[in-house]
Design an enzyme around this catalytic site. Structure first.
Site, PDB file in Angstrom:
ATOM      1  N   GLY A  96       5.150 -30.981 -14.738  1.00  0.00           N
ATOM      2  CA  GLY A  96       5.724 -29.651 -14.673  1.00  0.00           C
ATOM      3  C   GLY A  96       7.109 -29.660 -14.059  1.00  0.00           C
ATOM      4  N   GLY A 149       1.114 -31.622 -15.142  1.00  0.00           N
ATOM      5  CA  GLY A 149       0.978 -30.504 -16.069  1.00  0.00           C
ATOM      6  C   GLY A 149       0.579 -30.913 -17.470  1.00  0.00           C
ATOM      7  N   GLU A 172       0.264 -36.650  -7.721  1.00  0.00           N
ATOM      8  CA  GLU A 172       0.816 -35.618  -6.834  1.00  0.00           C
ATOM      9  C   GLU A 172       0.786 -35.962  -5.345  1.00  0.00           C
ATOM     10  OE1 GLU A 172       0.025 -33.737 -10.712  1.00  0.00           O
ATOM     11  OE2 GLU A 172      -1.143 -35.054  -9.423  1.00  0.00           O
ATOM     12  N   ASP A 180      -3.442 -30.757  -9.424  1.00  0.00           N
ATOM     13  CA  ASP A 180      -3.836 -29.385  -9.766  1.00  0.00           C
ATOM     14  C   ASP A 180      -4.183 -29.256 -11.242  1.00  0.00           C
ATOM     15  OD1 ASP A 180      -1.124 -29.802 -10.463  1.00  0.00           O
ATOM     16  OD2 ASP A 180      -0.612 -27.689 -10.209  1.00  0.00           O
TER      17      ASP A 180
END
Length: 386
Positions: A96, A149, A172, A180
């Site tokens: 992302g 993402g 991450e 996430d």
């Protein structure tokens, strides 16, 4: 398909080298070229993520372009199959647009009217949830780099086709964040504590590894993808079993072995511990070269990220799909308000010295009350509710 099955996330229905951080976060904002391309083949839609120079990294414009289309197709009787792929030959989607998120948060802190740091995660997770509950056939061709993402766009969906070029990771914790985009759900449900291992270490699954780990549903050689896509868009009767059968017909006779196969018992034994500290003690007790390497890797990650991620995966294993995203959205806003995510972005994406100075610097300094705060409801009714 019964309603009880239809309400499950798509990935659980029925059937069983190069640094990329530096390219994953730059937007093509202002470009007149569409970043989401759609080719229509009757009842089939082929969607292409079209930011090849940025390794197809996901930005808010792309989310806002893709979501209404997917929502429309979800409710249309004229659509029965969606294929998602990346433009170029390097990446499906390398993550992302986190630098834009960080910039927005800092601008808002300085008094500017910026909400992108809230909007991006909120709208991305709403899209991820739609992908996971999508009631048509959804096939992702995850050829090349798939990170962050990109996993949200693919692993939440029903069919994920890996190739020998696939490099899939959730890195991450090295960025001072957490895995996430639904990772709380799909990582926590991998067998033998493999999801906890991938979440904490950011280990890169290469080629068929993504298939063996359970994050891809199929493995096909990249040279066969064009023919596979053509076969799919020319299907007459589209249903889950039929799509699965078509993809399987392209699988090679011999799928490469799992690179982690010899370490699965160690992963099961060490990464099932009740805390990050206990994981490290287990690795120390193991004493093998592999265990020492894992401990060294964890030692480079944000201590706060490690503790949050351990709790996230533990709690995610017991949560329903929609509530996963409420929890993850809370975590994004808490990481933005703290120090390590900003420091990780500086070290990895901006200055690129790859020497983050985490604060707190050690696991023992991370207070349990801080972790509790990360998971607590957001003020002013700001929680994401699905």
């Amino acid at each position: 398909m019964g309603s009880s099955v239809r309400n499950l996330p798509a990935l659980f229905r029925g059937l069983g080298g190069k640094r990329v951080y530096e390219k994953m976060s730059f937007s093509l904002s202002g470009s007149t070229k569409s970043e989401i391309l759609v080719d229509c083949h009757g009842s089939k839609k082929v969607v292409t993520l079209n930011r090849p120079k940025a390794l197809n990294a996901l930005n808010l414009n792309m989310v806002r372009e893709f979501y209404p289309k997917l929502q429309e197709w979800n409710s249309s009787s004229d659509v029965d199959l969606v294929i998602l792929k990346g433009s170029g030959d390097k990446a499906f989607c390398a993550g992302g647009d986190v630098l834009a998120v960080v910039r927005s948060f800092k601008d808002a802190e300085s008094g500017k009217d910026c909400t992108m740091h809230k909007d991006f995660f909120r709208e991305e997770y709403i899209l991820n949830h739609l992908i996971g509950t999508f009631n048509k056939q959804y096939v992702c061709l995850i050829d090349g780099i798939v990170m962050g993402g990109g996993c949200g766009l693919s692993v939440n969906g029903r069919f994920r086709v890996a190739t020998e070029k696939t490099m899939l990771a959730m890195p991450e914790t090295a960025l001072g964040l957490f895995p996430d985009v639904g990772g709380s759900y799909f990582l926590s449900r991998l067998k033998g504590n493999l999801g906890m291992y991938l979440a904490l270490s950011g280990y890169r699954l290469l080629g068929a590894d993504a298939f063996h780990a359970g994050l891809a549903t199929h493995f096909v050689e990249s040279s066969a993808l064009a023919k596979l896509e053509n076969e799919l868009v020319n299907m007459k009767d589209v249903n889950e079993n039929a799509v699965d059968e078509v993809i399987r017909s392209f699988e090679p006779k011999k799928i490469p072995d799992f690179s982690l196969s010899k370490n699965l018992a160690q992963i099961r034994d060490s990464f099932g511990a009740k805390s990050v500290e206990e994981i490290l003690l287990s690795l120390e007790k193991d004493g093998s070269d592999w265990a020492k390497k894992q401990a060294a890797t964890l030692g480079k990650m944000s201590p706060t990220s490690l503790k949050v991620t351990h709790r996230q995966i533990t709690e995610g294993s017991k949560m329903n799909y929609a509530k996963i995203f409420t929890m993850e959205y809370r975590l994004t806003q808490r990481f933005l308000a703290d120090k390590d995510f900003h420091e990780g972005c500086r070290a990895i994406l901006i200055d690129k010295d790859r020497k983050p100075k985490w604060n707190p610097a050690t696991l023992s300094e991370v207070k349990e009350s801080t972790i509790d705060h990360y998971f607590s409801p957001l003020p002013n009714n700001a929680d994401l509710k699905l």
